[in-house]
Design an enzyme around this catalytic site. Structure first.
Site, PDB file in Angstrom:
ATOM      1  N   THR A 164      -0.571  -3.165   7.074  1.00  0.00           N
ATOM      2  CA  THR A 164      -0.448  -4.492   7.007  1.00  0.00           C
ATOM      3  C   THR A 164      -1.230  -5.079   5.887  1.00  0.00           C
ATOM      4  O   THR A 164      -1.538  -6.334   5.759  1.00  0.00           O
ATOM      5  CB  THR A 164      -0.774  -5.287   8.524  1.00  0.00           C
ATOM      6  OG1 THR A 164      -0.183  -4.443   9.418  1.00  0.00           O
ATOM      7  CG2 THR A 164      -0.763  -6.811   8.532  1.00  0.00           C
ATOM      8  N   HIS A 165      -1.458  -4.176   4.953  1.00  0.00           N
ATOM      9  CA  HIS A 165      -2.278  -4.672   3.844  1.00  0.00           C
ATOM     10  C   HIS A 165      -1.457  -5.275   2.510  1.00  0.00           C
ATOM     11  O   HIS A 165      -1.372  -4.770   1.459  1.00  0.00           O
ATOM     12  CB  HIS A 165      -2.960  -3.393   3.245  1.00  0.00           C
ATOM     13  CG  HIS A 165      -3.602  -2.637   4.453  1.00  0.00           C
ATOM     14  ND1 HIS A 165      -3.936  -1.369   4.550  1.00  0.00           N
ATOM     15  CD2 HIS A 165      -4.171  -3.060   5.614  1.00  0.00           C
ATOM     16  CE1 HIS A 165      -4.465  -1.159   5.835  1.00  0.00           C
ATOM     17  NE2 HIS A 165      -4.610  -2.112   6.531  1.00  0.00           N
ATOM     18  N   ILE A 166      -0.842  -6.327   2.878  1.00  0.00           N
ATOM     19  CA  ILE A 166      -0.101  -7.143   1.773  1.00  0.00           C
ATOM     20  C   ILE A 166      -1.238  -7.798   0.929  1.00  0.00           C
ATOM     21  O   ILE A 166      -2.155  -8.702   1.460  1.00  0.00           O
ATOM     22  CB  ILE A 166       0.815  -8.032   2.407  1.00  0.00           C
ATOM     23  CG1 ILE A 166       1.738  -7.344   3.235  1.00  0.00           C
ATOM     24  CG2 ILE A 166       1.499  -8.919   1.050  1.00  0.00           C
ATOM     25  CD1 ILE A 166       2.676  -6.527   2.581  1.00  0.00           C
ATOM     26  N   GLN A 192       0.870  -1.244  -0.049  1.00  0.00           N
ATOM     27  CA  GLN A 192       0.094  -0.058   0.010  1.00  0.00           C
ATOM     28  C   GLN A 192       0.907   1.284  -0.178  1.00  0.00           C
ATOM     29  O   GLN A 192       1.907   1.171   0.756  1.00  0.00           O
ATOM     30  CB  GLN A 192      -0.803  -0.237   1.067  1.00  0.00           C
ATOM     31  CG  GLN A 192      -1.804   1.099   1.035  1.00  0.00           C
ATOM     32  CD  GLN A 192      -3.157   1.076   2.379  1.00  0.00           C
ATOM     33  OE1 GLN A 192      -2.536   0.824   3.473  1.00  0.00           O
ATOM     34  NE2 GLN A 192      -4.119   1.154   2.007  1.00  0.00           N
TER      35      GLN A 192
END
Length: 585
Positions: free
Chosen positions: A513-515, A342
């Site tokens: 933490t937006h993998i 992100q």
């Protein structure tokens, strides 16, 4: 290895998607369901006396142990990957609830054109003008198809917010750029913080359209369709990296587990580390796992659902030799492709008065979507295809993490008596105006198994090949101009307004933490790992759910969309798959 009694469905991962899938299957069928979670059990009472900033926010108590498993990272195919020894750019959780326990609670729907992004950009710009290495693709589902599942997800969590496009009517005070909604949010927006109020007034004066972020940390007492009751937020500021001590923030442990705990056809196995999905002749036959003592077990299952964090979904498929690993040079294979993160960018604004920033919530944000997607772009921005949302956050500044925030050049050093004095002068007088931007997929960004480094069991680690491109730099530079303009209009006395860094991607600074990506969904096995219902193309009785299925990263947080897609997958399993489990849905 000990063989266990067979179950109908084995679900790997006890977070949002795994437990939601278990809830739907156990409610609507007689199938026996076992969920495997490698971490410890969690419940609301565990958080009641543990709001320790050092333990949770600095030492990251709730995250996966990098001494047991981590990733390796490199910037390009020619570089050598090295292990990440402490969590930095993202924070994968562990234990029941996973990252859904320590998340901030932001609960957005994606823009409709996110689901048709390839088609949209080709129609708007022409294929010849798109970057050669761009690897974006359309989703196999549309916004309109997901809309009722978005609504079910919002009801599940009691999301607080304000509609901006209600059945086609644009409503001031909500996000007027959002896709059409058929229902108002289940609960009203959170209260505004002082910084949020200033942001709203400034944004309106500049002609933008501010709105409160939709929040799973709810504003008032709410009872969801499953009968689960949660209280409204107390604005204690302990959301991100913490579990909620009163249960106001929707978490799998307080939203799904109270329902599942009553189901006779549900079993939860904690501290059970799944190491392989076992398969034969194109069918999954069960899972192999190790318990806390290291003893190994085989759990036979008629159906397997892989529902862990993005990284672990991709890695477990690779370790289990399911699917064809992606080759970025030949552009063959699908497993591991389209890795995205992100795009973040902050402008720090300083004021001549305190902001009471110690109060807040992880999703207490005011933001504008005037530049989300390609809204607001005139066509004169050379090489800029998409941007994102801009917001001021009031997450709750703890005494440790917020200390030392000073304007650029305010001190000669970042330590010592002068720095301490200046830090105290500016304490509680700053706010970050931040970009959350889309991250487009490129052919050179992918995941595979590392050839050198292993985890505590001796299994290969997951390797990241990822770097920023010129597009991400342009996104930050474009957004920074807007952020500075808003900061000035808010009355900031000092603004850190230097040009955004063009440094390479690093694993030290927190991004989010937006993998996403790695096991993407699509309409063909040539370009995707799973179909529109999350069913593996090569293995009809294996489903892979979660953000690993997203072909590229939208600007806002992915949790609500991950839940919506899981609802859609669960409906297809219950209504169609279980009747003919030998076929693709």
């Amino acid at each position: 290895m000990t063989n266990l009694k067979p179950v109908d469905v084995a679900i790997i991962g006890g977070g949002w998607t795994g437990l939601l899938m278990a809830k739907e299957i156990t409610a609507k069928t007689s199938q026996s369901v076992t969920v495997f979670e490698r971490g410890i059990p969690r419940k609301t009472a565990d958080y009641a006396v543990t709001m320790d900033e050092l333990d949770y926010n600095v030492r990251l108590r709730m995250m996966q142990n990098t001494a047991e498993e981590t990733i390796t990272h490199r910037h390009s195919l020619k570089a050598i990957a090295v292990p990440v020894r402490q969590h930095g750019s993202f924070h994968p959780g562990t234990g029941v609830g996973g990252s859904g326990e320590h998340w901030g609670g932001l609960s957005f729907r994606f823009l409709p054109d996110v689901f048709t992004l390839r088609t949209h950009l080709v129609q708007k710009h022409g294929a010849a003008k798109l970057p050669e290495d761009l690897s974006i693709q359309d989703w196999p589902v549309t916004y309109d198809e997901l809309e009722p599942y978005y609504w079910r997800s919002e009801q599940l969590m009691g999301v607080s917010g304000k509609a901006g496009n209600l059945r086609g009517a644009k409503i001031d005070g909500g996000n007027v750029f959002e896709g059409r909604r058929e229902q108002e949010y289940p609960t009203p927006p959170l209260k505004y913080s002082y910084a949020a109020s200033m942001f709203e007034s400034a944004a309106r004066r500049l002609g933008y359209h501010p709105f409160p972020s939709p929040a799973a940390t709810i504003s008032e007492t709410y009872k969801n369709p499953d009968g689960v009751v949660r209280p409204g937020c107390a604005y204690c500021g302990h959301c991100q990296r913490y579990g909620c001590m009163i249960g106001a923030k929707a978490q799998p442990s307080n939203t799904l587990m109270p329902v599942l705990a009553k189901r006779k056809n549900f079993t939860l196995r904690t501290e059970s580390w799944v190491r392989r999905i076992v398969h034969k002749d194109g069918r999954a036959t069960g899972v192999e796992f190790s318990d806390a003592s290291g003893e190994e077990f085989f759990q036979p299952a008629a159906t397997v659902v892989l529902a862990s964090f993005t990284l672990n979904n991709v890695r477990l498929l690779a370790l289990s030799k399911i699917g064809t690993p992606y080759d970025p040079i030949a552009r063959t294979g699908t497993l591991g492709r389209n890795l995205t993160h992100q795009v973040q960018g902050n402008t720090r604004a300083f004021f001549d008065k305190p902001l009471n920033a110690f109060m807040g919530a992880g999703s207490l944000n005011l933001r504008i979507a005037d530049f989300d997607g390609d809204t607001g772009l005139t066509g004169s921005e050379e090489g800029l295809l998409r941007v994102g949302m801009i917001a001021v956050g009031s997450n709750g500044d703890g005494p440790i993490g917020s200390f030392g925030t000073t304007p650029q050049g305010a001190t000669k050093s970042s330590w010592g008596s002068e720095w301490k004095k200046t830090s105290l002068e500016w304490k509680d007088r700053s706010a970050a105006i931040a970009l959350a931007g889309e991250h487009l997929a490129y052919r050179q960004h992918y995941m595979d198994l590392d050839p050198t480094y292993t985890d505590k069991f001796g299994d290969p680690l997951l390797r990241f090949t990822l770097d920023w491109t010129d597009h991400e730099f342009k996104q930050r530079e474009f957004a920074a101009q807007i952020q500075v303009k808003i900061a000035r209009e808010m009355g900031a006395t000092k603004i850190d307004e230097g040009p955004p860094s063009r440094a390479r991607y690093n694993v030290i600074n927190y991004q989010s933490t937006h993998i996403q990506g790695g096991a993407v969904m699509g309409t063909s096995p040539d370009t995707s790992v799973v179909n529109r219902y999350m069913q593996h193309w090569n293995m009809p009785n294996l489903f892979v759910v979660g953000a690993s299925a997203f072909p590229q990263n939208a600007a806002p947080n992915p949790t609500l969309t991950a839940l919506a897609v899981t609802y859609m997958s669960a409906d297809a399993m219950v209504n169609r798959y279980f009747k003919h489990p030998e076929k693709l849905i």
